[in-house]
Design a protein around this motif. Structure first.
Motif, PDB file in Angstrom:
ATOM      1  N   UNK A 109     -29.765   4.300  32.405  1.00  0.00           N
ATOM      2  CA  UNK A 109     -29.887   2.970  31.785  1.00  0.00           C
ATOM      3  C   UNK A 109     -30.311   3.043  30.321  1.00  0.00           C
ATOM      4  N   UNK A 110     -30.890   4.177  29.908  1.00  0.00           N
ATOM      5  CA  UNK A 110     -31.392   4.305  28.536  1.00  0.00           C
ATOM      6  C   UNK A 110     -30.716   5.414  27.728  1.00  0.00           C
ATOM      7  N   UNK A 111     -29.730   6.109  28.295  1.00  0.00           N
ATOM      8  CA  UNK A 111     -29.070   7.219  27.606  1.00  0.00           C
ATOM      9  C   UNK A 111     -27.558   7.108  27.754  1.00  0.00           C
ATOM     10  N   UNK A 112     -26.861   7.195  26.625  1.00  0.00           N
ATOM     11  CA  UNK A 112     -25.397   7.063  26.615  1.00  0.00           C
ATOM     12  C   UNK A 112     -24.788   8.212  25.821  1.00  0.00           C
ATOM     13  N   UNK A 113     -23.678   8.739  26.329  1.00  0.00           N
ATOM     14  CA  UNK A 113     -22.892   9.737  25.606  1.00  0.00           C
ATOM     15  C   UNK A 113     -21.667   9.052  25.033  1.00  0.00           C
ATOM     16  N   UNK A 114     -21.375   9.302  23.749  1.00  0.00           N
ATOM     17  CA  UNK A 114     -20.186   8.758  23.088  1.00  0.00           C
ATOM     18  C   UNK A 114     -19.299   9.906  22.632  1.00  0.00           C
ATOM     19  N   UNK A 115     -17.997   9.699  22.714  1.00  0.00           N
ATOM     20  CA  UNK A 115     -17.035  10.667  22.205  1.00  0.00           C
ATOM     21  C   UNK A 115     -15.806   9.944  21.693  1.00  0.00           C
ATOM     22  N   UNK A 116     -15.213  10.451  20.622  1.00  0.00           N
ATOM     23  CA  UNK A 116     -14.000   9.813  20.098  1.00  0.00           C
ATOM     24  C   UNK A 116     -13.173  10.804  19.293  1.00  0.00           C
ATOM     25  N   UNK A 117     -11.916  10.448  19.120  1.00  0.00           N
ATOM     26  CA  UNK A 117     -11.011  11.187  18.251  1.00  0.00           C
ATOM     27  C   UNK A 117     -10.332  10.172  17.334  1.00  0.00           C
ATOM     28  N   UNK A 118     -10.253  10.524  16.078  1.00  0.00           N
ATOM     29  CA  UNK A 118      -9.593   9.677  15.081  1.00  0.00           C
ATOM     30  C   UNK A 118      -8.590  10.561  14.349  1.00  0.00           C
ATOM     31  N   UNK A 119      -7.385  10.053  14.160  1.00  0.00           N
ATOM     32  CA  UNK A 119      -6.429  10.771  13.332  1.00  0.00           C
ATOM     33  C   UNK A 119      -5.601   9.762  12.569  1.00  0.00           C
ATOM     34  N   UNK A 120      -5.060  10.212  11.453  1.00  0.00           N
ATOM     35  CA  UNK A 120      -4.285   9.293  10.642  1.00  0.00           C
ATOM     36  C   UNK A 120      -3.681   9.951   9.429  1.00  0.00           C
ATOM     37  N   UNK A 121      -3.107   9.101   8.584  1.00  0.00           N
ATOM     38  CA  UNK A 121      -2.422   9.570   7.380  1.00  0.00           C
ATOM     39  C   UNK A 121      -2.657   8.584   6.251  1.00  0.00           C
ATOM     40  N   UNK A 122      -2.920   9.134   5.070  1.00  0.00           N
ATOM     41  CA  UNK A 122      -2.981   8.350   3.843  1.00  0.00           C
ATOM     42  C   UNK A 122      -1.709   8.620   3.054  1.00  0.00           C
ATOM     43  N   UNK A 123      -1.059   7.553   2.623  1.00  0.00           N
ATOM     44  CA  UNK A 123       0.138   7.687   1.794  1.00  0.00           C
ATOM     45  C   UNK A 123      -0.125   7.038   0.445  1.00  0.00           C
ATOM     46  N   UNK A 124       0.227   7.745  -0.599  1.00  0.00           N
ATOM     47  CA  UNK A 124       0.023   7.276  -1.963  1.00  0.00           C
ATOM     48  C   UNK A 124       1.374   6.845  -2.523  1.00  0.00           C
ATOM     49  N   UNK A 145      -3.077   4.658   7.608  1.00  0.00           N
ATOM     50  CA  UNK A 145      -2.850   4.339   9.021  1.00  0.00           C
ATOM     51  C   UNK A 145      -3.805   5.201   9.824  1.00  0.00           C
ATOM     52  N   UNK A 146      -4.656   4.564  10.653  1.00  0.00           N
ATOM     53  CA  UNK A 146      -5.694   5.281  11.393  1.00  0.00           C
ATOM     54  C   UNK A 146      -5.611   4.890  12.873  1.00  0.00           C
ATOM     55  N   UNK A 147      -5.547   5.905  13.738  1.00  0.00           N
ATOM     56  CA  UNK A 147      -5.526   5.715  15.181  1.00  0.00           C
ATOM     57  C   UNK A 147      -6.828   6.271  15.756  1.00  0.00           C
ATOM     58  N   UNK A 148      -7.421   5.552  16.719  1.00  0.00           N
ATOM     59  CA  UNK A 148      -8.687   5.995  17.283  1.00  0.00           C
ATOM     60  C   UNK A 148      -8.713   5.733  18.781  1.00  0.00           C
ATOM     61  N   UNK A 149      -9.267   6.688  19.512  1.00  0.00           N
ATOM     62  CA  UNK A 149      -9.509   6.525  20.946  1.00  0.00           C
ATOM     63  C   UNK A 149     -10.901   7.070  21.228  1.00  0.00           C
ATOM     64  N   UNK A 150     -11.657   6.358  22.053  1.00  0.00           N
ATOM     65  CA  UNK A 150     -13.021   6.792  22.331  1.00  0.00           C
ATOM     66  C   UNK A 150     -13.482   6.379  23.704  1.00  0.00           C
ATOM     67  N   UNK A 151     -14.612   6.976  24.102  1.00  0.00           N
ATOM     68  CA  UNK A 151     -15.183   6.670  25.402  1.00  0.00           C
ATOM     69  C   UNK A 151     -16.699   6.761  25.301  1.00  0.00           C
ATOM     70  N   UNK A 152     -17.371   5.874  26.002  1.00  0.00           N
ATOM     71  CA  UNK A 152     -18.819   5.938  26.154  1.00  0.00           C
ATOM     72  C   UNK A 152     -19.123   6.047  27.647  1.00  0.00           C
ATOM     73  N   UNK A 153     -20.087   6.887  27.971  1.00  0.00           N
ATOM     74  CA  UNK A 153     -20.475   7.091  29.361  1.00  0.00           C
ATOM     75  C   UNK A 153     -21.986   6.932  29.450  1.00  0.00           C
ATOM     76  N   UNK A 154     -22.427   5.981  30.267  1.00  0.00           N
ATOM     77  CA  UNK A 154     -23.856   5.731  30.449  1.00  0.00           C
ATOM     78  C   UNK A 154     -24.406   6.722  31.468  1.00  0.00           C
ATOM     79  N   UNK A 155     -25.166   7.707  30.973  1.00  0.00           N
ATOM     80  CA  UNK A 155     -25.764   8.713  31.841  1.00  0.00           C
ATOM     81  C   UNK A 155     -26.906   8.113  32.660  1.00  0.00           C
TER      82      UNK A 155
END
Length: 126
Positions: free
Chosen positions: A40-55, A28-38
């Motif tokens: 017209x030719x440069x973009x900053x990206x940021x995100x966080x991902x968290x989750x759990x693997x169950x066997x 199970x994987x949850x993700x949230x992210x954002x991109x910000x166009x600084x």
């Protein structure tokens, strides 16, 4: 929203692996992210991902006294990513990102592992 792009995702998947005692696990994987166009030719990206693997199958581990114990293995993970992307042609960009990840497991002797990875990539969604 103009210069911002937001994304939120949830993935649930069944992975098969030849590493370890279990042949598959459920993630199970949850993700949230954002991109910000600084510009017209440069973009900053940021995100966080968290989750759990169950066997689903029990893992057998060796104990220091020579015995064995069966546990239900679970892995928790978190990844923080930040990076810059430069547009090179229409919607194509070249990016450089820094990823900080942490992996925690109740599997014997794995404990908590952390790392930082720097990677380059090409995107077709600028």
């Amino acid at each position: 929203m103009g210069r911002f792009i937001w994304n939120v995702r949830f993935n649930r998947d069944n992975y098969f692996s030849f590493f370890g005692n279990n042949i598959y696990f459920v993630e199970n994987r949850y993700q949230a992210g954002m991109s910000f166009y600084l510009t017209r030719t440069l973009r900053w990206d940021g995100s966080i991902v968290f989750g759990r693997n169950k066997y689903p199958e029990l893992q057998q581990i060796s104990l220091p006294d020579g015995g064995y114990e069966e546990i239900s293995r679970e892995d928790d993970f978190r990844t923080l990513t930040t990076g810059l992307v430069v547009r090179v042609l229409r919607s194509t960009g070249i990016g450089l990102s820094v990823n900080f990840w942490r992996h925690k497991s109740n599997y014997f002797n794995w404990g908590t592992r952390s790392n930082m990875v720097i990677s380059g990539y090409v995107t077709y969604d600028f």
